[in-house]
Design a protein around this motif. Structure first.
Motif, PDB file in Angstrom:
ATOM      1  N   GLN A 132      49.535  -5.450  25.810  1.00 30.43           N
ATOM      2  CA  GLN A 132      49.042  -4.087  25.657  1.00 30.43           C
ATOM      3  C   GLN A 132      47.908  -4.108  24.644  1.00 30.43           C
ATOM      4  N   ARG A 133      46.892  -3.310  24.880  1.00 31.78           N
ATOM      5  CA  ARG A 133      45.793  -3.219  23.919  1.00 31.78           C
ATOM      6  C   ARG A 133      46.352  -2.777  22.572  1.00 31.78           C
ATOM      7  N   GLY A 134      46.046  -3.538  21.520  1.00 29.44           N
ATOM      8  CA  GLY A 134      46.501  -3.194  20.180  1.00 29.44           C
ATOM      9  C   GLY A 134      47.883  -3.717  19.830  1.00 29.44           C
ATOM     10  N   LEU A 135      48.434  -4.612  20.649  1.00 32.65           N
ATOM     11  CA  LEU A 135      49.758  -5.169  20.371  1.00 32.65           C
ATOM     12  C   LEU A 135      49.696  -6.691  20.464  1.00 32.65           C
ATOM     13  N   GLN A 136      50.068  -7.356  19.369  1.00 34.07           N
ATOM     14  CA  GLN A 136      50.033  -8.811  19.304  1.00 34.07           C
ATOM     15  C   GLN A 136      51.417  -9.350  18.961  1.00 34.07           C
ATOM     16  N   ALA A 137      51.729 -10.519  19.508  1.00 34.14           N
ATOM     17  CA  ALA A 137      52.984 -11.210  19.186  1.00 34.14           C
ATOM     18  C   ALA A 137      52.639 -12.443  18.352  1.00 34.14           C
ATOM     19  N   ARG A 138      53.295 -12.592  17.209  1.00 36.67           N
ATOM     20  CA  ARG A 138      53.107 -13.786  16.373  1.00 36.67           C
ATOM     21  C   ARG A 138      54.211 -14.772  16.740  1.00 36.67           C
ATOM     22  N   LEU A 139      53.793 -15.967  17.117  1.00 35.24           N
ATOM     23  CA  LEU A 139      54.753 -16.973  17.575  1.00 35.24           C
ATOM     24  C   LEU A 139      54.171 -18.361  17.386  1.00 35.24           C
ATOM     25  N   SER A 140      54.982 -19.344  17.670  1.00 35.92           N
ATOM     26  CA  SER A 140      54.532 -20.729  17.624  1.00 35.92           C
ATOM     27  C   SER A 140      53.810 -21.048  18.937  1.00 35.92           C
ATOM     28  N   PRO A 141      52.570 -21.537  18.867  1.00 34.36           N
ATOM     29  CA  PRO A 141      51.889 -21.930  20.094  1.00 34.36           C
ATOM     30  C   PRO A 141      52.662 -22.986  20.891  1.00 34.36           C
ATOM     31  N   ALA A 142      53.506 -23.760  20.233  1.00 30.52           N
ATOM     32  CA  ALA A 142      54.338 -24.730  20.958  1.00 30.52           C
ATOM     33  C   ALA A 142      55.251 -23.999  21.940  1.00 30.52           C
ATOM     34  N   GLU A 143      55.698 -22.806  21.566  1.00 33.88           N
ATOM     35  CA  GLU A 143      56.526 -22.003  22.473  1.00 33.88           C
ATOM     36  C   GLU A 143      55.702 -21.506  23.656  1.00 33.88           C
ATOM     37  N   LEU A 144      54.463 -21.166  23.408  1.00 32.82           N
ATOM     38  CA  LEU A 144      53.563 -20.744  24.477  1.00 32.82           C
ATOM     39  C   LEU A 144      53.433 -21.866  25.504  1.00 32.82           C
ATOM     40  N   VAL A 145      53.216 -23.073  25.010  1.00 32.21           N
ATOM     41  CA  VAL A 145      53.087 -24.242  25.888  1.00 32.21           C
ATOM     42  C   VAL A 145      54.383 -24.469  26.659  1.00 32.21           C
ATOM     43  N   ARG A 146      55.515 -24.379  25.967  1.00 29.11           N
ATOM     44  CA  ARG A 146      56.812 -24.624  26.606  1.00 29.11           C
ATOM     45  C   ARG A 146      57.100 -23.598  27.691  1.00 29.11           C
ATOM     46  N   VAL A 147      56.999 -22.322  27.354  1.00 29.95           N
ATOM     47  CA  VAL A 147      57.382 -21.257  28.282  1.00 29.95           C
ATOM     48  C   VAL A 147      56.482 -21.224  29.508  1.00 29.95           C
ATOM     49  N   LEU A 148      55.194 -21.457  29.305  1.00 30.51           N
ATOM     50  CA  LEU A 148      54.242 -21.395  30.411  1.00 30.51           C
ATOM     51  C   LEU A 148      54.027 -22.738  31.097  1.00 30.51           C
TER      52      LEU A 148
END
Length: 156
Positions: A132-148
């Motif tokens: 959503q415009r104006g909404l960010q999630a702070r997370l570990s990029p390693a999780e981004l790689v894993r989930v996707l």
């Protein structure tokens, strides 16, 4: 602003630990990621942008720091394609289900191959659009790689 989006639902389902941060989205900002970084009070390299592209005519997603530019030649190589180009905004919105400025790599209507820039993947934590415009999630990029099931490559 709703804090429940297809992206946050996908993160929850995948068991990702994240926090949400909202900010005043500026629709007139020249570069959305840089405006988000300034609004959140963090370095531009800590806010990742999600770009939708076509590689040999097929849709794909690339995630990189908001202050970096993607090399289409390197991106194409990372995807095993001969060429890559930016997807038209209307096509990106139709494919992902998100509005430009709010495109998240998570919870897209159709899953596509994703590449994460190696510099972004090496960060301990970063912000990524939460759908959503104006909404960010702070997370570990390693999780981004894993989930996707993303590929890591130098695309800048």
């Amino acid at each position: 602003m709703s804090r429940t989006t297809p992206a946050t639902l996908a993160l929850d389902k995948a068991g990702v630990v994240y926090t949400l941060a909202a900010y005043a989205y500026d629709p007139n900002a020249e570069r959305v990621g840089l405006q988000a970084a300034e609004a959140l009070g963090v370095a531009p390299g800590e806010v990742l942008k999600t770009l939708m592209v076509k590689a040999d005519g097929k849709p794909a997603c690339v995630v990189l720091a908001s202050d970096r530019e993607v090399s289409m030649k390197r991106l194409a190589a990372a995807l095993g394609a001969k060429s890559a180009e930016m997807m038209k905004p209307a096509d990106a919105e139709r494919l992902t289900g998100y509005r430009v400025g709010g495109v998240s790599p998570f919870g897209q209507k159709r899953r596509v191959p994703t590449v994460v820039d190696e510099a972004a993947a090496a960060l301990p934590e970063a912000f990524v659009n939460a759908g959503q415009r104006g909404l960010q999630a702070r997370l570990s990029p390693a999780e981004l790689v894993r989930v996707l099931d993303a590929r890591i490559a130098c695309v800048t």
